[in-house]
Design an enzyme around this catalytic site. Structure first.
Site, short mmCIF file in Angstrom:
data_model
loop_
_atom_site.label_atom_id
_atom_site.label_comp_id
_atom_site.label_asym_id
_atom_site.label_seq_id
_atom_site.Cartn_x
_atom_site.Cartn_y
_atom_site.Cartn_z
N SER A 101 0.84 -1.20 0.00
CA SER A 101 0.00 0.00 0.00
C SER A 101 0.88 1.26 0.00
O SER A 101 1.80 1.34 -0.81
CB SER A 101 -0.94 -0.07 1.21
OG SER A 101 -2.00 0.84 1.08
N ASP A 217 -9.85 -4.78 -5.00
CA ASP A 217 -9.11 -4.13 -3.92
C ASP A 217 -10.02 -3.26 -3.03
O ASP A 217 -9.96 -3.33 -1.81
CB ASP A 217 -8.00 -3.27 -4.51
CG ASP A 217 -7.11 -2.67 -3.46
OD1 ASP A 217 -6.08 -3.27 -3.13
OD2 ASP A 217 -7.46 -1.60 -2.92
N HIS A 272 -8.39 -4.88 -0.19
CA HIS A 272 -7.15 -4.21 0.17
C HIS A 272 -6.54 -4.74 1.47
O HIS A 272 -5.33 -4.89 1.58
CB HIS A 272 -7.35 -2.70 0.27
CG HIS A 272 -6.05 -1.96 0.28
ND1 HIS A 272 -5.20 -1.95 -0.80
CD2 HIS A 272 -5.44 -1.25 1.25
CE1 HIS A 272 -4.13 -1.24 -0.51
NE2 HIS A 272 -4.23 -0.81 0.73
#
Ligand SMILES: *[C@@H]1O[C@H](CO)[C@@H](O)[C@H](O)[C@H]1NC(C)=O
Ligand SMILES: *[C@@H]1O[C@H](CO)[C@@H](O)[C@H](O)[C@H]1NC(C)=O
Ligand SMILES: *[C@@H]1O[C@H](CO)[C@@H](O)[C@H](O)[C@H]1NC(C)=O
Ligand SMILES: *[C@@H]1O[C@H](CO)[C@@H](O)[C@H](O)[C@H]1NC(C)=O
Ligand SMILES: *[C@@H]1O[C@H](CO)[C@@H](O)[C@H](O)[C@H]1NC(C)=O
Length: 291
Positions: A101, A217, A272
């Protein structure tokens, strides 16, 4: 004092010798966590690497955990970058790097800012490489923030003190993005600066640049940002290969692709917050690049 230093140094040399004598050993791995978490969030990845590649030295970067992960990107790039250069120096044969990330964007900027690194393979695990235009993950501390008006917060002097503001890329306010954003336009070479030089060599010297992302995601928006794709002014996603950053080889992506060192991986059905908690992601998409 002198004796202690000397002993410390000898132990250090001894350890290095041990490492270098082990012909089967894997290269050391540095792992950088995402926003609003810390190194503990990356333990599944670290532990799995240890289990499958025994003896790997792993440095799970503890800096900028929790709230401090919102400090400015340049500050984090400088500090974590110095740590990575220090670790690089301990392993003359090179290291591998994983960033998750925000950590993947930090890692990439570090490679460009510190081109003398000895990173071999770099894996960007669902990172907003081309920017971010989605506020879902911010609602914890900015409950009323919506995409449409977030630029009013981020494209200001104070907004640029927040990491997310540094890579906020509003497709409808590009002129303000170029005017105010003091990080992403430089890192992606949309702007030149002698004060913040970005070295192409930092990426083109990699053995592999691996970009992992996927359509489920839910946080990285558009998800193709993980592959350097991004929205145009109509919020249509433009593929990396049709964007200037690739076509004009601004940061070395085309050079990497042309020598078969750019790897784009798309994985469906991963949200995510699962990328770094899913053993099959480690097994299928990280371990193959950890030599
Ligand atoms: C940045 O500088 C390079 C080399 O001088 C030039 O080719 C490029 O067009 C410049 N990019 C921008 C966005 O000004
Ligand atoms: C956006 O859409 C309008 C209307 O369809 C079109 O005229 C314009 O060229 C598009 N802009 C871009 C950047 O694609
Ligand atoms: C990227 O590399 C692949 C494999 O070498 C090649 O087929 C493809 O045409 C390249 N893409 C571009 C846009 O250069
Ligand atoms: C993704 O999840 C859906 C629903 O759970 C399932 O039908 C599909 O087979 C999954 N796809 C993959 C690639 O795992
Ligand atoms: C774990 O990753 C695999 C892909 O390697 C994916 O199909 C699966 O849905 C993921 N599981 C979760 C819980 O995200």
């Amino acid at each position: 004092m002198a004796i202690m230093a000397c002993t410390g140094f000898n132990i250090f040399i001894f350890l290095l010798t041990l490492l270098n004598n082990d012909v089967n050993s894997y290269h050391a791995v540095v792992v950088i966590h995402g926003v609003l978490t810390g190194s503990d969030s990356m333990e599944l990845i670290s532990n799995r690497i240890q289990e499958m590649h025994p003896g790997t030295q792993i440095y799970n970067i503890p800096n900028f955990a929790g709230w401090s992960s919102l400090e400015s990107m340049w500050h984090q790039v400088q500090e974590i970058g110095m740590n990575i250069m220090y670790i690089s120096a301990l392993f003359p044969k090179g290291i591998n790097l994983i960033g998750y990330s925000q950590g993947g964007l930090l890692a990439r900027a570090i490679l460009q800012t510190f081109p003398n690194h000895n990173v071999r393979n770099f894996i960007s695990l669902s990172s907003p490489q081309a920017g971010q235009y989605g506020t879902r993950f911010l609602h914890l501390f900015f409950p009323d923030l919506v995409c449409k008006t977030a630029y009013e917060l981020f494209y200001s002097k104070s907004g640029q003190h927040i990491s997310v503001g540094n890579y906020w890329n509003d497709p409808h306010h590009q002129e303000l993005y170029y005017q105010y954003s003091n990080f992403l336009p430089y890192v992606n070479k949309e702007k030149n600066s002698t004060k913040m030089p970005m070295f192409k060599q930092g990426l083109t010297k990699l053995n592999r640049l691996v970009l992992v992302g996927g359509p489920d995601d839910g946080i990285i928006t558009p998800w193709q940002s993980s592959h350097f794709g991004y929205y145009d002014a109509n919020q249509t996603v433009i593929d990396m290969r049709d964007r200037s950053i690739y076509k004009d080889d601004l940061i070395g992506l085309r050079t990497l692709n042309e020598s078969e060192r750019l790897v784009l991986i798309t994985v469906s059905n991963v949200t995510h917050n699962e990328w770094h908690k899913n053993v099959s992601i480690v097994d299928n998409f990280l371990l193959p690049y950890l030599d």
